[in-house]
Design a protein around this motif. Structure first.
Motif, PDB file in Angstrom:
ATOM      1  N   PRO A   1       0.539  -0.879  -0.102  1.00 46.86           N
ATOM      2  CA  PRO A   1      -0.088  -0.279  -0.102  1.00 46.86           C
ATOM      3  C   PRO A   1       1.338   1.342   0.170  1.00 46.86           C
ATOM      4  O   PRO A   1       0.139   2.201  -0.002  1.00 46.86           O
ATOM      5  N   SER A   2       2.495   0.681   0.911  1.00 44.84           N
ATOM      6  CA  SER A   2       3.056   2.502   1.099  1.00 44.84           C
ATOM      7  C   SER A   2       3.937   1.565   0.529  1.00 44.84           C
ATOM      8  O   SER A   2       4.524   0.287   0.809  1.00 44.84           O
ATOM      9  N   LEU A   3       5.090   2.319   0.665  1.00 43.37           N
ATOM     10  CA  LEU A   3       6.398   1.877   1.186  1.00 43.37           C
ATOM     11  C   LEU A   3       6.670   1.656   2.722  1.00 43.37           C
ATOM     12  O   LEU A   3       7.975   1.187   3.265  1.00 43.37           O
ATOM     13  N   ASN A   4       6.146   2.208   3.839  1.00 35.95           N
ATOM     14  CA  ASN A   4       5.784   2.099   4.565  1.00 35.95           C
ATOM     15  C   ASN A   4       5.223   0.869   5.509  1.00 35.95           C
ATOM     16  O   ASN A   4       5.019   0.866   6.219  1.00 35.95           O
ATOM     17  N   GLU A   5       4.590   0.054   4.340  1.00 35.67           N
ATOM     18  CA  GLU A   5       3.235  -0.587   4.534  1.00 35.67           C
ATOM     19  C   GLU A   5       3.445  -1.684   3.896  1.00 35.67           C
ATOM     20  O   GLU A   5       3.541  -1.525   3.031  1.00 35.67           O
ATOM     21  N   GLU A   6       4.009  -3.253   4.214  1.00 34.62           N
ATOM     22  CA  GLU A   6       3.830  -4.495   3.599  1.00 34.62           C
ATOM     23  C   GLU A   6       2.938  -5.413   2.914  1.00 34.62           C
ATOM     24  O   GLU A   6       1.992  -4.982   4.049  1.00 34.62           O
ATOM     25  N   ALA A   7       2.284  -5.567   2.059  1.00 39.06           N
ATOM     26  CA  ALA A   7       1.451  -6.290   0.939  1.00 39.06           C
ATOM     27  C   ALA A   7       1.215  -7.787   2.110  1.00 39.06           C
ATOM     28  O   ALA A   7       2.281  -8.183   2.941  1.00 39.06           O
ATOM     29  N   LEU A   8       0.129  -8.195   2.111  1.00 43.02           N
ATOM     30  CA  LEU A   8      -0.049  -9.760   3.306  1.00 43.02           C
ATOM     31  C   LEU A   8      -0.098 -10.395   1.660  1.00 43.02           C
ATOM     32  O   LEU A   8      -0.437 -10.227   1.186  1.00 43.02           O
ATOM     33  N   ASN A   9       0.710 -11.870   2.183  1.00 46.29           N
ATOM     34  CA  ASN A   9       0.978 -12.910   1.593  1.00 46.29           C
ATOM     35  C   ASN A   9      -0.117 -12.882   1.224  1.00 46.29           C
ATOM     36  O   ASN A   9      -1.152 -13.523   2.010  1.00 46.29           O
ATOM     37  N   PRO A  10      -0.349 -13.471  -0.034  1.00 46.54           N
ATOM     38  CA  PRO A  10      -1.975 -13.851  -0.104  1.00 46.54           C
ATOM     39  C   PRO A  10      -1.974 -15.688   0.311  1.00 46.54           C
ATOM     40  O   PRO A  10      -3.014 -16.101   0.070  1.00 46.54           O
ATOM     41  N   GLY A  11      -1.402 -15.734   0.525  1.00 47.25           N
ATOM     42  CA  GLY A  11      -2.127 -17.153   1.263  1.00 47.25           C
ATOM     43  C   GLY A  11      -1.829 -18.691   0.364  1.00 47.25           C
ATOM     44  O   GLY A  11      -2.687 -19.016   0.452  1.00 47.25           O
ATOM     45  N   ASP A  12      -1.709 -18.288  -0.929  1.00 48.56           N
ATOM     46  CA  ASP A  12      -1.916 -19.337  -1.617  1.00 48.56           C
ATOM     47  C   ASP A  12      -1.247 -20.482  -2.013  1.00 48.56           C
ATOM     48  O   ASP A  12      -1.349 -21.206  -2.839  1.00 48.56           O
ATOM     49  N   GLY A  13      -0.373 -20.948  -1.654  1.00 48.54           N
ATOM     50  CA  GLY A  13       0.441 -21.334  -0.906  1.00 48.54           C
ATOM     51  C   GLY A  13       1.965 -21.215  -2.519  1.00 48.54           C
ATOM     52  O   GLY A  13       2.507 -22.958  -2.373  1.00 48.54           O
TER      53      GLY A  13
END
Length: 159
Positions: free
Chosen positions: A28-40
């Motif tokens: 979302p920003s350089l200070n906040e990491e994306a969530l792993n989609p968890g699709d294996g």
């Protein structure tokens, strides 16, 4: 040398699977990491940045990877960018590639490109207002013959 649009760099999780288009889940920003989609699948941290050079890239091109060496190089380059950006408002950095440093990472090895900002220039039109970089090149680049060494040293580059 090429202009790197570091002001608009994106980071996130990417997959580069053989035979498939790259997939990204951007932060979302350089200070906040994306969530792993968890699709294996094996998502890796990476970046996407637009580079520009009429002379060497035939315009604007996207540089996107999850390769460890390139990620380390971009991180160091971004540190340079942050240190110098305040003194260069409205401008973009011209970046020079000066080889690579072989580096051991865990049990493996990689090469970390050496990137440095050599000057700042006005933002070219090709990097304004979300320019479309998906268009095909104006012409096919001509490969440099093996007998000719690549250009080296300090020189002015036309962008």
């Amino acid at each position: 040398q090429a202009i790197y649009d570091l002001e608009n760099i994106q980071t996130g999780l990417g997959i580069f699977a053989e035979g498939e288009a790259p997939e990204w889940v951007m932060d979302p920003s350089l200070n906040e990491e994306a969530l792993n989609p968890g699709d294996g699948r094996l998502w890796k941290r990476g970046f996407l940045v637009t580079m520009y050079s009429d002379k060497y890239l035939d315009g604007a091109r996207e540089f996107a990877t999850t390769a460890t060496g390139a990620c380390r190089a971009i991180s160091a380059l971004y540190d340079q960018f942050e240190q110098q950006a305040g003194d260069n408002p409205g401008k973009v950095p011209v970046v020079q590639h000066d080889g690579a440093t072989p580096t051991q990472i865990g049990k493996g090895h990689t090469n970390v490109p050496i990137l440095k900002i050599v000057k700042w220039v006005e933002r070219p039109d090709a990097l304004k207002n979300g320019a479309d970089i998906s268009a095909a090149p104006k012409q096919t680049p001509v490969p440099t013959p093996a007998s000719e060494p690549p250009p080296t040293g300090s020189y002015e580059t036309e962008f």
